[in-house]
Design a protein around this motif. Sequence first.
Motif, PDB file in Angstrom:
ATOM      1  N   UNK A 247      41.332  40.112  54.493  1.00 14.42           N
ATOM      2  CA  UNK A 247      42.311  40.806  53.725  1.00 14.42           C
ATOM      3  C   UNK A 247      42.323  40.140  52.547  1.00 14.42           C
ATOM      4  N   UNK A 248      42.664  38.704  52.444  1.00 11.37           N
ATOM      5  CA  UNK A 248      42.808  37.995  51.228  1.00 11.37           C
ATOM      6  C   UNK A 248      41.725  38.244  50.211  1.00 11.37           C
ATOM      7  N   UNK A 249      40.580  37.846  50.873  1.00 10.72           N
ATOM      8  CA  UNK A 249      39.344  38.167  49.929  1.00 10.72           C
ATOM      9  C   UNK A 249      39.404  39.460  49.264  1.00 10.72           C
ATOM     10  N   UNK A 250      39.597  40.587  50.232  1.00  8.54           N
ATOM     11  CA  UNK A 250      39.552  42.001  49.971  1.00  8.54           C
ATOM     12  C   UNK A 250      40.727  42.130  48.731  1.00  8.54           C
ATOM     13  N   UNK A 251      42.041  41.767  48.928  1.00  2.39           N
ATOM     14  CA  UNK A 251      43.061  41.858  47.911  1.00  2.39           C
ATOM     15  C   UNK A 251      42.578  41.130  46.758  1.00  2.39           C
ATOM     16  N   UNK A 252      42.025  40.203  46.811  1.00  6.23           N
ATOM     17  CA  UNK A 252      41.626  39.216  45.506  1.00  6.23           C
ATOM     18  C   UNK A 252      40.815  40.067  44.489  1.00  6.23           C
ATOM     19  N   UNK A 253      39.468  40.595  45.340  1.00  2.00           N
ATOM     20  CA  UNK A 253      38.636  41.295  44.751  1.00  2.00           C
ATOM     21  C   UNK A 253      39.131  42.495  44.036  1.00  2.00           C
ATOM     22  N   UNK A 254      40.082  43.383  44.653  1.00  2.07           N
ATOM     23  CA  UNK A 254      40.677  44.468  44.065  1.00  2.07           C
ATOM     24  C   UNK A 254      41.581  43.985  42.914  1.00  2.07           C
ATOM     25  N   UNK A 255      42.097  43.010  42.906  1.00  5.58           N
ATOM     26  CA  UNK A 255      43.095  42.368  41.737  1.00  5.58           C
ATOM     27  C   UNK A 255      42.029  42.128  40.943  1.00  5.58           C
ATOM     28  N   UNK A 256      40.750  41.323  41.068  1.00  2.00           N
ATOM     29  CA  UNK A 256      40.142  40.902  40.121  1.00  2.00           C
ATOM     30  C   UNK A 256      39.542  42.503  39.239  1.00  2.00           C
ATOM     31  N   UNK A 257      39.248  43.439  40.013  1.00  2.00           N
ATOM     32  CA  UNK A 257      38.686  44.654  39.451  1.00  2.00           C
ATOM     33  C   UNK A 257      39.884  45.014  38.580  1.00  2.00           C
ATOM     34  N   UNK A 258      40.847  45.177  38.994  1.00  2.00           N
ATOM     35  CA  UNK A 258      42.082  45.683  38.425  1.00  2.00           C
ATOM     36  C   UNK A 258      42.261  45.095  37.077  1.00  2.00           C
ATOM     37  N   UNK A 259      42.201  43.597  36.965  1.00  7.07           N
ATOM     38  CA  UNK A 259      42.335  42.798  35.799  1.00  7.07           C
ATOM     39  C   UNK A 259      41.259  43.252  35.010  1.00  7.07           C
ATOM     40  N   UNK A 260      39.996  43.198  35.547  1.00  7.44           N
ATOM     41  CA  UNK A 260      38.936  43.529  34.664  1.00  7.44           C
ATOM     42  C   UNK A 260      39.062  44.874  34.215  1.00  7.44           C
ATOM     43  N   UNK A 261      39.330  45.894  35.025  1.00  8.56           N
ATOM     44  CA  UNK A 261      39.475  47.274  34.540  1.00  8.56           C
ATOM     45  C   UNK A 261      40.358  47.255  33.248  1.00  8.56           C
ATOM     46  N   UNK A 262      41.573  46.557  33.598  1.00 10.45           N
ATOM     47  CA  UNK A 262      42.541  46.342  32.546  1.00 10.45           C
ATOM     48  C   UNK A 262      42.112  45.877  31.432  1.00 10.45           C
ATOM     49  N   UNK A 263      41.326  44.819  31.567  1.00  7.75           N
ATOM     50  CA  UNK A 263      40.912  44.006  30.082  1.00  7.75           C
ATOM     51  C   UNK A 263      39.943  44.918  29.451  1.00  7.75           C
ATOM     52  N   UNK A 264      39.082  45.450  30.154  1.00  9.27           N
ATOM     53  CA  UNK A 264      38.166  46.727  29.346  1.00  9.27           C
ATOM     54  C   UNK A 264      39.007  47.753  28.980  1.00  9.27           C
ATOM     55  N   UNK A 265      39.862  48.270  29.424  1.00 11.27           N
ATOM     56  CA  UNK A 265      40.843  49.293  29.055  1.00 11.27           C
ATOM     57  C   UNK A 265      41.357  48.798  27.719  1.00 11.27           C
ATOM     58  N   UNK A 266      41.906  47.603  27.805  1.00  7.24           N
ATOM     59  CA  UNK A 266      42.879  47.310  26.436  1.00  7.24           C
ATOM     60  C   UNK A 266      41.954  46.961  25.423  1.00  7.24           C
TER      61      UNK A 266
END
Length: 469
Positions: free
Chosen positions: A125-144
Amino acid sequence: MEIQQLLSKYMLEISKVDDENKLYYALVGILKRILDFQVLNVLKGNEVIYSEPTEVFIDNNHYIDYLQWIEERLQPTFLPFEDVYVGMIPIFKSSKLLSLVIILTTHEPTAETIDYLQLIAYLSGITLENLRLFRIVDDSRQYYETILNVSNDGIVVLYKEEIEFKNLKAEQILNEHPKLLSKIKENLESSTEFFEFEELQAFFSLSLKKIELFGEERTLVSIRNITTEKEIQKLREVDKIKTNFIANISHELRTPLAAIKAYVETMMGMPMSQEEIQEFLEIIFTQSQRLEQLLNDLLDFSQLESGTLKIKTEKTEICKVIERAKNAVQKFAEEHNVNILIECSNIMTICDPYKIEQVIVNLLSNAIKFSDRTKEHKYVKLSVVEENDKIRILVEDNGIGIPEDKIDKIFDKFYRVDNELTYAIPGTGLGLSIVKEIVELHGGEIKVESQVGVGSIFEVILPLSNNLS
């Protein structure tokens, strides 16, 4: 392999995964070591996102009634169903269910195995949450970054005066105008918040704003291309100036014509003595000269606009040119009680003597025209100096002077300094623009220094000799 070793290996594996499928692949690997199962499905919401074996799905009737209960309990649970056990292992972080592992097995796990499954679920769960957070951050970075890169404004972030980030527009602008970066740093040192930059017929408006990121101070620089706005502003100014020019030239033409008409009608309508006739004729001649000068200015301006203004150079004694110019304005100077002082030594040069005479006449006329009526002793001093293969012609006066914010505009076409001191002084605003063109056609330059109430100094710098012909 002992459970503790399996857990250590699993932790090492999941520390390297970079997407969810790899996590579930590692999870299946450790579960195979702990449990003997036939089918494994991973649910996200009501959708199966991973299966082992591939494309083999467990009938949801085996577990659908227990989903809400598992989400609230967040503990591995195995329930008997006909001749198998249905295992439900929640992958969670804190109180949040991220996904659910459903397995079919023929053996019920021990309490110790359940504890290990709980630990595995938590680590996953910790790993999965981190992966999703990283993806959100990466998507946000690409978005901005996408938003920033499609912006028409250049955006730069400076950290310790070095570029930490720049969008595509900023990169383009800085590549085309490399001097701009040093200008930004200069204004940064002087704590300037806004400034404009002009280069290669391009105008930019820049704002510098201090911001705090990651606990440290940075500078956000916004670069806006305002070339179009400047061009529109210039066009509006030119339209306004041209409108004023038409009004001025109409007035300038009407005044001498009205004077000539009035004096001629007087001469024709009444008997006059020879002295009176002579006086009237002199006035008529003066007004006709004024008309001629206006027409010459208009002709020169027409040639200037069409690019056909030419010079014919010849070997010239500059003092003779200056003497003719002085004689041309002498009477005008006397009418204004302005004394003309000349300092000139014999200097030979190559130039168009008639055009240079026109330059000097214009500068002398302006100095006389804008003399200070409040001063008892009014003068125009013209001096010529030979220096480093150049001729420097200085026209100095003690007239009303030019405001500092107007100096850079006086050579513009149609421009006139309009204030309470100049509104009654005639002029078209063409003289100095023609002067500048003539001087530059000779390969020279013209400069001006002025102070309101003190006077002005116009300096014409010409090559001593050149190949113009």
